[in-house]
Design an enzyme around this catalytic site. Structure first.
Site, PDB file in Angstrom:
ATOM      1  N   LEU A  43       0.721  -1.415  -0.117  1.00 50.08           N
ATOM      2  CA  LEU A  43       0.123   0.116   0.019  1.00 50.08           C
ATOM      3  C   LEU A  43       1.006   1.165  -0.094  1.00 50.08           C
ATOM      4  CD1 LEU A  43      -2.668  -1.035   2.511  1.00 50.08           C
ATOM      5  CD2 LEU A  43      -2.845  -1.285   0.180  1.00 50.08           C
ATOM      6  N   HIS A  47      -3.165   4.400  -2.308  1.00 54.33           N
ATOM      7  CA  HIS A  47      -4.234   3.419  -2.049  1.00 54.33           C
ATOM      8  C   HIS A  47      -4.967   4.244  -0.706  1.00 54.33           C
ATOM      9  CE1 HIS A  47      -1.650   0.292  -3.389  1.00 54.33           C
ATOM     10  NE2 HIS A  47      -2.605  -0.343  -4.269  1.00 54.33           N
ATOM     11  N   ARG A 199       4.706  -1.301  -7.624  1.00 51.16           N
ATOM     12  CA  ARG A 199       5.997  -1.860  -8.482  1.00 51.16           C
ATOM     13  C   ARG A 199       7.147  -0.751  -8.106  1.00 51.16           C
ATOM     14  NH1 ARG A 199       2.026  -3.621 -12.099  1.00 51.16           N
ATOM     15  NH2 ARG A 199       2.118  -5.831 -12.543  1.00 51.16           N
TER      16      ARG A 199
END
Ligand code: PAF
Length: 292
Positions: A43, A47, A199
């Site tokens: 997260l 988010h 990522r």
């Protein structure tokens, strides 16, 4: 159910759908609303912004953390996808311990058959991510539909970084007459304007700083699109990345926001958006910008 205690606050965590469904039935009374934020974990602020919005707009907020195997077309990407559940739980508890977490196992979701359903998204699935990641959107459609069936949310929140995914989820909801409102939320960016993504955790400090070029290119492309054709801008982007050996450009596309079809001739009544996917050291990053 599992109750996570952090700083003397307790959060409801479910690893299986059966107790989650029972719990949601027990708390949902009358016309109370459930906001849902589906995630694959790791997260970040993006988010958390979706969660904040859901908390503001609903009586209850459910967050899912599930690295969905059927939406990965690249096994290395799936294996290397960051999994940071303990950190994630701490971040959610700090934001608001009332968040209800569903962190299922693959078995709980797929019940022994880890395969995607096949969807028709009226062609939205054939562009960009769909072209370069075969099967990806069938995997996304399968998991999102499954999660909607389990959680039965009133509202579900998705980030605009995955703009194609957002359009596809909206299409799935309308084609299947699902009773949920899909809410798209603006992209969250790091200080250098790199779009926040789980990522990014895999980037070195140097790569993270170099990746600023993605958004710089998008904003320059936006400027150039005012006076040039989509083809001209696309070629300009391709050439810019050719000069930069750290990056490999997978695609840059200027497309109609509604149909996601590439723009061949500008139409002033349409809304256009640029979409980009690049690799840096085998890590795939995507971004998007509205052009008009
Ligand atoms: O955007 C993501 O993180 C995933 O595609 C989603 C929506 C959680 C489905 O696995």
């Amino acid at each position: 159910m599992f109750a996570f205690n952090f700083n003397n606050t307790t959060m409801h965590i479910f690893y299986g759908k059966a107790p989650l469904i029972t719990f949601l039935k027990s708390i949902k009374i009358g016309d109370s609303t459930i906001g849902f934020v589906p995630t694959m974990g790791a997260l970040h602020q993006g988010h958390l912004a979706l969660m904040k919005k859901s908390l503001q707009e609903n009586d209850y907020t459910v967050v899912s953390i599930f690295v969905n195997p059927t939406q990965f077309n690249n096994p290395e990407d799936l294996a290397k996808y960051p999994r940071t559940i303990e950190e994630d739980i701490k971040k959610m508890t700090a934001l608001n311990p009332e968040i209800i977490l569903y962190a299922p196992t693959v078995e709980d979701i797929y019940e022994g058959q880890t395969v995607s359903q096949s969807f028709d998204f009226d062609g939205l699935e054939n562009q960009m991510e769909g072209k370069f990641r075969p099967g990806h959107f069938n995997g996304v459609g399968t998991i999102v539909k499954r999660l909607f069936e389990i959680i039965e949310p009133t509202n579900a929140y998705f980030g605009e970084k995955d703009f194609q995914q957002l359009q596809i989820v909206k299409k799935m909801v309308s084609k299947n007459n699902l009773n949920v409102t899909i809410i798209g939320c603006p992209i969250f960016r790091e200080a250098n304007n790199l779009a926040m993504s789980s990522r990014n955790e895999r980037l070195s400090i140097q790569e993270r700083s170099e990746a600023a070029i993605i958004y710089q290119t998008l904003t320059a492309a936006k400027e150039k699109f005012k006076t040039n054709s989509a083809q001209w801008v696309t070629e300009w982007v391709r050439k810019s990345f050719e000069k930069n050996p750290s990056f490999s450009l997978e695609y840059f596309v200027i497309a109609d926001e509604a149909t996601l079809l590439p723009c061949f001739k500008k139409n002033k009544n349409k809304k256009y958006r640029a979409f980009i996917a690049v690799f840096i050291n085998n890590i795939r990053l995507i971004d998007t910008i509205s052009l008009n």
